[in-house]
Design an enzyme around this catalytic site. Structure first.
Site, short mmCIF file in Angstrom:
data_model
loop_
_atom_site.label_atom_id
_atom_site.label_comp_id
_atom_site.label_asym_id
_atom_site.label_seq_id
_atom_site.Cartn_x
_atom_site.Cartn_y
_atom_site.Cartn_z
N ARG A 1 0.81 -1.21 0.00
CA ARG A 1 0.00 0.00 0.00
C ARG A 1 0.85 1.27 0.00
NH1 ARG A 1 -5.12 0.02 2.49
NH2 ARG A 1 -4.40 -1.78 3.66
N TYR B 1 -4.97 -1.56 -3.78
CA TYR B 1 -6.15 -2.35 -3.47
C TYR B 1 -7.43 -1.78 -4.10
CZ TYR B 1 -2.83 -4.35 -0.18
OH TYR B 1 -1.73 -4.93 0.38
N TYR C 1 -14.52 -2.38 3.86
CA TYR C 1 -13.83 -2.04 5.13
C TYR C 1 -14.27 -0.70 5.70
CZ TYR C 1 -10.41 -4.95 2.53
OH TYR C 1 -9.80 -5.89 1.77
N CYS D 1 -25.72 -1.93 -8.54
CA CYS D 1 -27.06 -2.14 -8.01
C CYS D 1 -27.02 -2.73 -6.62
CB CYS D 1 -27.85 -3.01 -8.97
SG CYS D 1 -28.16 -2.10 -10.46
N GLU D 2 -26.67 -1.92 -5.69
CA GLU D 2 -26.56 -2.34 -4.31
C GLU D 2 -26.56 -1.09 -3.43
OE1 GLU D 2 -24.13 -5.94 -4.12
OE2 GLU D 2 -23.56 -5.28 -2.13
N1 LLP Z 1 3.08 -9.14 3.02
C1 LLP Z 1 2.06 -9.97 3.29
C2 LLP Z 1 2.36 -11.35 3.68
C3 LLP Z 1 0.74 -9.52 3.20
O1 LLP Z 1 -0.26 -10.35 3.48
C4 LLP Z 1 0.49 -8.18 2.82
C5 LLP Z 1 -0.88 -7.67 2.71
C6 LLP Z 1 1.59 -7.35 2.53
C7 LLP Z 1 2.87 -7.87 2.65
C8 LLP Z 1 1.43 -5.92 2.10
O2 LLP Z 1 0.83 -5.16 3.10
P1 LLP Z 1 0.69 -3.57 2.89
O3 LLP Z 1 2.06 -2.96 2.93
O4 LLP Z 1 0.02 -3.36 1.59
O5 LLP Z 1 -0.16 -3.14 4.04
N2 LLP Z 1 -7.22 -5.45 0.78
C9 LLP Z 1 -6.89 -4.79 2.03
C10 LLP Z 1 -5.44 -5.00 2.38
C11 LLP Z 1 -5.10 -6.46 2.51
C12 LLP Z 1 -3.63 -6.67 2.82
C13 LLP Z 1 -3.27 -8.10 2.71
N3 LLP Z 1 -1.89 -8.40 2.94
C14 LLP Z 1 -7.21 -3.30 1.91
O6 LLP Z 1 -7.71 -2.88 0.87
O7 LLP Z 1 -7.03 -2.55 2.87
#
Ligand code: LLP
Length: 445
Positions: A298, A395, A339, A366-367
């Site tokens: 992210r 994301y 979320y 449609c929700e």
């Molecule tokens: N490494 C692993 C093992 C992970 O599971 C994840 C994210 C990352 C790295 C990267 O994390 P970040 O730096 O992006 O926080 N869809 C959700 C976020 C799910 C994150 C899943 N794992 C959202 O939109 O907030």
């Protein structure tokens, strides 16, 4: 403390141009919307490179650092090649992500394959393409990977994914390090896993430990705790099994600024905490300095991305809310409905007009739950106005769907007043291209 790009709400190149329109990467966003249509994902290359450079600089005092970009945040060939050119490797969690980074020219030894239920086909692809590390998540996968690697006469370098038992304060669905998580070996199971690797799974070469505690994290102490746990565990394992494991992967998780109220720490602050704690833990537990992997997703891609939409219908509920609808929503950005995520936005063709009304921005799907922004102050809106939602790089596209059989949006990369399409908009024919009507049904039509 030095600020970093993840602390910015908007891409760093955001301006108002002389037409009074919002400009990103030197491109007029209203013209982008006209040229490529909406909804349109826009990625600002300068901002993306800038955050990669923040990470490189912030961790430069630890020479055994390996930065991997977590492709799940946004995986495309063009963005992968930009991120790779900034020296990053990649964390991939599917055959599709591995294949995309492979096709974009990333050296496969810089790829780590993660996931709690990798299929045999995906593991075989990883072995065939020669990914650098596989983070093994559970006992089932240890046995499967050993069998597959033996069938290919290969020895594979692995990390063990562990659950460190750390709760961080983020949305429940994006916490991963707590004890009853679906990911990784519980700390009480690691010895059994290691005994199997040493005595039975001769195709597996254990290099170290991996953990990930959650996402959109603003607290810094959780990283402190995580490093302590990983280093202590490595020291204990080395001692007990006479090994010399020297790799730890602390995952990703650093937060970004979706709204004015969000105050994520800077990459520099996090780096200082991580490196200091690592150095002191290494001394305390008397191990040599390990290779340190980080896998941010992210915080690398979010800030560089915005989404452009066109306003259409509106509805004033008598004595209630005013809904204004745009031509996208939960299928291009699932985060608000999944979320309760909040976003900031402006009207790209009048970003400086006085905000005289509070509106709810509704999606077109449609929700009832398809609400993009619950409450935002905006100027008077006419149909055809362009909405720019900030911080949609992570994301959004990666979680997009074809809900309501709507074509997925296009993506452009902007830089120095140039815009290049990097993902084509889907067409109606794309939508039906995988459909098949069996002959026996055709006969009845
Ligand atoms: N490494 C692993 C093992 C992970 O599971 C994840 C994210 C990352 C790295 C990267 O994390 P970040 O730096 O992006 O926080 N869809 C959700 C976020 C799910 C994150 C899943 N794992 C959202 O939109 O907030």
């Amino acid at each position: 403390m030095q600020t970093s790009t993840n602390q910015s709400l908007r891409p760093l190149t955001t301006k108002i141009n002389d037409k009074g329109n919002l400009e990103i990467g030197g491109c007029d966003t209203v013209e982008l919307a006209e040229k490529y249509g909406t909804p349109l994902y826009v990625i600002d290359e300068f901002t993306l490179r800038s955050v990669c450079r923040d990470y490189n600089k912030a961790f430069s005092s630890y020479d055994k650092v390996k930065l991997l970009y977590a492709s799940k945040a946004l995986c495309s060939m063009a963005t992968s090649s930009v991120i790779s050119s900034e020296g990053f490797g990649f964390d991939a969690v599917s055959g599709g992500e591995i294949y995309t980074v492979y096709k974009s020219g990333v050296p496969m030894e810089k790829v780590l394959f993660n996931g709690n239920n990798k299929s045999a086909d995906e593991l075989l692809l990883a072995l065939d393409l020669g990914v650098g590390r596989i983070s093994v998540d559970n006992f089932f996968e240890l046995a499967l990977l050993d069998e597959l690697a033996k069938s290919k006469n290969k020895k594979v370098d692995i990390l063990l994914r562990i659950t460190p038992g750390i709760e961080c304060h983020t949305h429940e669905y994006i916490q991963t390090g707590h004890l009853d998580s679906k990911f990784g070996f519980d700390l009480t199971q690691t010895d059994e896993a290691i005994e199997l690797i040493l005595n039975t799974y001769s195709a597996l070469n254990l290099k170290g430990l991996h953990a990930h505690i959650g996402s959109q994290i603003f607290e810094t102490k959780v990283y402190d705790d995580e490093i302590e746990i990983l280093v202590k565990e490595i020291a204990r394992i080395n001692d007990k099994f006479g090994l010399n494991l020297d790799e730890i992967n602390i995952g990703g998780g650093l937060g970004v600024k979706y709204t004015e109220n969000d105050m994520p720490p800077s990459v520099y602050e996090i780096a200082e905490i991580i490196i200091n704690r690592l150095k002191s833990a290494v001394q305390k537990y008397n191990i040599s300095e390990p290779i340190l992997y980080l896998e941010p997703g992210r915080s690398i891609i979010s800030t560089s991305g915005v989404t452009l939409y066109t306003f259409g219908s509106s509805k004033q509920v008598p004595h209630g809310k005013k809904y204004v609808a745009v031509d996208g929503g939960m299928a291009d950005n699932a985060r608000p409905s999944m979320y309760q995520a909040e976003y900031s936005a402006v009207i790209a063709n009048k970003p400086e007009d006085e905000c005289l009304q509070n509106v709810t921005i509704a999606g077109r799907f449609c929700e009832s739950g398809d609400i993009l922004i619950k409450s935002v102050d905006l100027p008077e809106i006419t149909d055809g106005d362009i909405l720019c939602v900030f911080n949609t790089g992570a994301y959004n596209y990666s979680m997009a769907s074809n809900y309501n059989r709507v074509e997925k949006s296009a993506m452009v990369l902007v830089n120095n007043s140039q815009s290049d399409i990097i993902i084509n908009r889907e067409t109606l024919d794309d939508l039906v291209s995988h459909d098949i009507i069996p002959d026996r049904l055709r006969a009845n039509v």
